[in-house]
Motif scaffolding. Structure first.
Motif, mmCIF file in Angstrom:
data_model
loop_
_atom_site.group_PDB
_atom_site.id
_atom_site.type_symbol
_atom_site.label_atom_id
_atom_site.label_comp_id
_atom_site.label_asym_id
_atom_site.label_seq_id
_atom_site.Cartn_x
_atom_site.Cartn_y
_atom_site.Cartn_z
ATOM 1 N N UNK A 17 -3.508 -3.013 -0.193
ATOM 2 C CA UNK A 17 -3.870 -3.998 0.822
ATOM 3 C C UNK A 17 -4.334 -3.268 2.079
ATOM 4 N N UNK A 18 -5.483 -3.704 2.610
ATOM 5 C CA UNK A 18 -5.979 -3.113 3.856
ATOM 6 C C UNK A 18 -5.630 -4.059 5.005
ATOM 7 N N UNK A 19 -4.979 -3.506 6.020
ATOM 8 C CA UNK A 19 -4.513 -4.293 7.155
ATOM 9 C C UNK A 19 -5.346 -3.938 8.377
ATOM 10 N N UNK A 20 -5.975 -4.951 8.999
ATOM 11 C CA UNK A 20 -6.812 -4.765 10.196
ATOM 12 C C UNK A 20 -7.906 -3.720 9.975
ATOM 13 N N UNK A 21 -8.341 -3.553 8.741
ATOM 14 C CA UNK A 21 -9.389 -2.567 8.406
ATOM 15 C C UNK A 21 -9.046 -1.161 8.908
ATOM 16 N N UNK A 22 -7.759 -0.886 9.024
ATOM 17 C CA UNK A 22 -7.318 0.415 9.558
ATOM 18 C C UNK A 22 -6.187 1.022 8.728
ATOM 19 N N UNK A 23 -5.264 0.175 8.278
ATOM 20 C CA UNK A 23 -4.091 0.656 7.553
ATOM 21 C C UNK A 23 -4.154 0.227 6.087
ATOM 22 N N UNK A 24 -3.626 1.082 5.225
ATOM 23 C CA UNK A 24 -3.552 0.784 3.797
ATOM 24 C C UNK A 24 -2.085 0.673 3.413
ATOM 25 N N UNK A 25 -1.721 -0.452 2.803
ATOM 26 C CA UNK A 25 -0.345 -0.661 2.347
ATOM 27 C C UNK A 25 -0.313 -0.446 0.840
ATOM 28 N N UNK A 26 0.551 0.485 0.406
ATOM 29 C CA UNK A 26 0.622 0.826 -1.021
ATOM 30 C C UNK A 26 2.072 0.869 -1.466
ATOM 31 N N UNK A 27 2.344 0.300 -2.637
ATOM 32 C CA UNK A 27 3.699 0.355 -3.207
ATOM 33 C C UNK A 27 3.956 1.751 -3.776
ATOM 34 N N UNK A 28 5.126 2.316 -3.460
ATOM 35 C CA UNK A 28 5.473 3.643 -3.966
ATOM 36 C C UNK A 28 6.686 3.532 -4.877
#
Length: 613
Positions: free
Chosen positions: A431-442
């Motif tokens: 998931x890309x948040x605010x076109x700046x951060x990437x959220x990834x499940x680890x």
């Protein structure tokens, strides 16, 4: 007990004083050129060898010196420009402290030839280590020729701290240009190792600017000229299209003395508000004339930083003068209501709308839906409607995936997986948040990755490997781009060429201050080569760090920062996955080269505690 405080010998005292005045060859060039201008010369020639380390010679046709003056000029605090303390506050000449020649004589081997026009013979003097070794009459042309050889020959520690020839040459060119800009009515030439670099004929200020900065400025300069009782400001600013990624073409002169002032630079920048990009810098050569009592030029050893009695008034005058010039020459942006000639030539404009065409258009269902009553609620159900092909505007999911692959930045298209400590769960949706951060499940929670900082770390390691042996692949340009730079920037780029080649940039010198970009790194998208090099030079010049990095390390860091994808850029699933994968194959994936974190890890047990579980 014996006394321990002693007076230093003159030669040592002079060497200590020289450390303040003569820091490098360019410092001596500045002092000698300014003395020549003060002597009323109409022709000044500068000759250097080995970037000034072997020889700096300045020849002028000024008023020359008598035998006594020639000898006295090398004494400390000997000057022709100050008689009493009041003179310090009304200085209109260049050099004035009486330390320049004494400092040069303390750290170099000096030869002086000088003659006044009314004298039959001139004077020849040799000085070494502050001591006169020879003085005799000589035959020479009116004016002065002064040569300083083997700079810092008697202070080897200082000589060892000098930079490379290319770097020192860049500083010499800087100083030469600044003095030449201050005196457009004087002929200047400069030769290095037998090759003439500059040949500047005397002329108007605009002619001098074009001579120094290049013929491209000839039709792109806007005249600035405001006169008031308090101060006069005149010169030229470049039109908005001349704005560049580097600050190279920016010159301020106060009473003909070059100065550096971030405060006045800001005044010019604000005058260009909304006319140029925020990361660009306007070009200008501006001269301020005001009462010398309103300015203190003796606040810095190099006299490049000065203090105004009232800075706010100067700021307001500069800003207003530049704004007025831009408005007067219609440079400010305006709406253009004229119709383009190409548009006027189209059939739809130039040919009449025939009766048959009108009937065909009005009978179509599309026309009816916009002309009938309540047309906003009217939807044509007929399969034969003209609107039935609206879906063709959109691509199928398969096509969308292919398009995403084609638009993927080249530096993110390939990845060679290597063992890593953290794992992003397979088949997971990022998931890309605010076109700046990437959220990834680890495997232990989730990661919040900053896309720009992460890519900066990836590129830093890639360029680091290339710069230390494994040269990066270069894609040759189908149409090589020519790049013209200011003299100082050209000298800097010349110094960087071998290191640029190691990371994939193939740039070759092409005449005076010009270069041809023959190739760029294989993973960089073509089309922006010129701006990339200009931005690289700007970042390199203003690289700020308390640690003294090597030239190559600075270059690698600047390249990584420049080429990294930026915050605010939308990424596809594949791009995000490749970015995260490559980040965790890095040797130090958790921080950027400057120490900022590239990602934050939120572990499952921490999340449970946050919700009281």
């Amino acid at each position: 007990m014996a006394d321990i405080i002693q007076l230093l010998p003159d030669n040592i005292a002079n060497q200590i004083a020289a450390g303040e005045v003569i820091q490098r060859p360019a410092s001596a060039v500045k002092e000698l050129l300014e003395n020549a201008a003060d002597a009323g010369a109409t022709e000044i020639k500068l000759i250097v060898s080995d970037a000034g380390k072997a020889l700096i010679q300045v020849i002028d046709n000024g008023k020359g010196m008598s035998e006594t003056d020639a000898r006295m000029a090398f004494e400390r605090h000997a000057t022709s420009k100050i008689r009493n303390i009041e003179d310090l506050f009304r200085i209109k000449t260049m050099g004035f402290r009486g330390e320049a020649l004494a400092s040069i004589a303390a750290v170099a081997q000096v030869e002086l030839k000088t003659r006044r026009a009314e004298d039959e013979l001139g004077t020849y003097i040799e000085i070494e280590n502050s001591l006169v070794t020879k003085q005799e009459p000589c035959a020479c042309a009116p004016g002065t020729s002064i040569s300083m050889k083997n700079l810092f020959f008697n202070v080897p520690a200082r000589r060892n701290f000098l930079k490379s020839n290319a770097a020192e040459m860049r500083h010499i060119v800087d100083e030469f240009i600044r003095v030449a800009m201050a005196f457009p009515g004087i002929f200047f030439s400069m030769s290095s190792n037998g090759q003439e670099l500059f040949h500047l004929e005397a002329g108007s200020l605009k002619q001098r600017i074009v001579q120094v900065l290049g013929s491209g400025y000839n039709a792109k300069l806007v005249s600035v000229n405001e006169e008031t009782d308090y101060m006069n400001i005149y010169g030229f600013v470049g039109k908005p299209e001349t704005a560049r990624k580097t600050r190279g073409d920016q010159y301020f002169f106060v009473n003909n003395r070059f100065i550096k002032s971030a405060y006045l630079n800001h005044a010019v920048n604000t005058a260009f508000d909304e006319m140029i990009a925020k990361d660009s810098f306007p070009s200008y050569v501006l001269y301020i004339d005001l009462d010398p009592s309103q300015v203190d030029i003796n606040v810095h050893p190099t006299k490049q930083e000065i203090k105004f009695e009232d800075e706010k008034i100067i700021y307001a005058f500069v800003q207003a003068a530049v704004k007025h010039a831009l408005a007067q020459f219609s440079i400010a942006p305006s709406l253009d209501f004229t119709l383009n000639a190409e548009i006027q030539g189209l059939d739809a404009v130039s040919k009449p709308f025939t009766t048959d065409q009108k009937d065909a258009a009005s009978s179509s269902n599309l026309f009816k839906t916009f002309t009938q009553k309540n047309q906003a609620h009217f939807i044509e159900k007929n399969e034969k409607t003209d609107l039935k092909h609206w879906k063709d505007f959109f691509t199928s999911p398969a096509q969308e995936q292919n398009n995403a692959q084609r638009s993927l930045p080249q530096q993110l298209q390939t990845v060679e997986p290597r063992p890593r400590a953290l794992h992003v769960l397979p088949d997971t949706t990022l998931l890309q948040l605010h076109n700046t951060y990437i959220i990834a499940s680890s495997n232990s929670g989730f990661l919040l990755v900053h896309q720009q900082l992460a890519h900066e770390r990836i590129l830093y390691e890639r360029y680091g490997i290339a710069a230390h042996g494994q040269q990066m692949a270069t894609q040759q340009s189908l149409f090589p781009v020519t790049l013209e730079l200011a003299g100082a920037d050209a000298a800097l780029l010349t110094d960087l060429l071998p290191d640029l080649l190691a990371i994939g940039y193939h740039v070759e010198p092409f005449g005076n201050n010009s270069f041809v970009i023959q190739g760029i790194p294989a993973d960089v998208t073509p089309g922006n080569e010129k701006n990339a090099i200009e931005l690289l030079i700007e970042q390199f010049k203003h690289f700020s760090s308390d640690i003294k990095f090597s030239k190559r390390e600075k270059l690698i860091r600047c390249m990584a920062r420049q080429q990294a994808i930026k915050a605010g850029q939308t990424l596809s699933q594949k791009e995000m996955l490749v970015l995260v994968e490559e980040l965790f194959t890095c040797s130090s994936p958790n921080v950027t080269p400057t120490g900022s974190p590239t990602y934050l890890e939120f572990k499952e047990d921490y999340l449970d505690r946050m919700f009281g579980r």
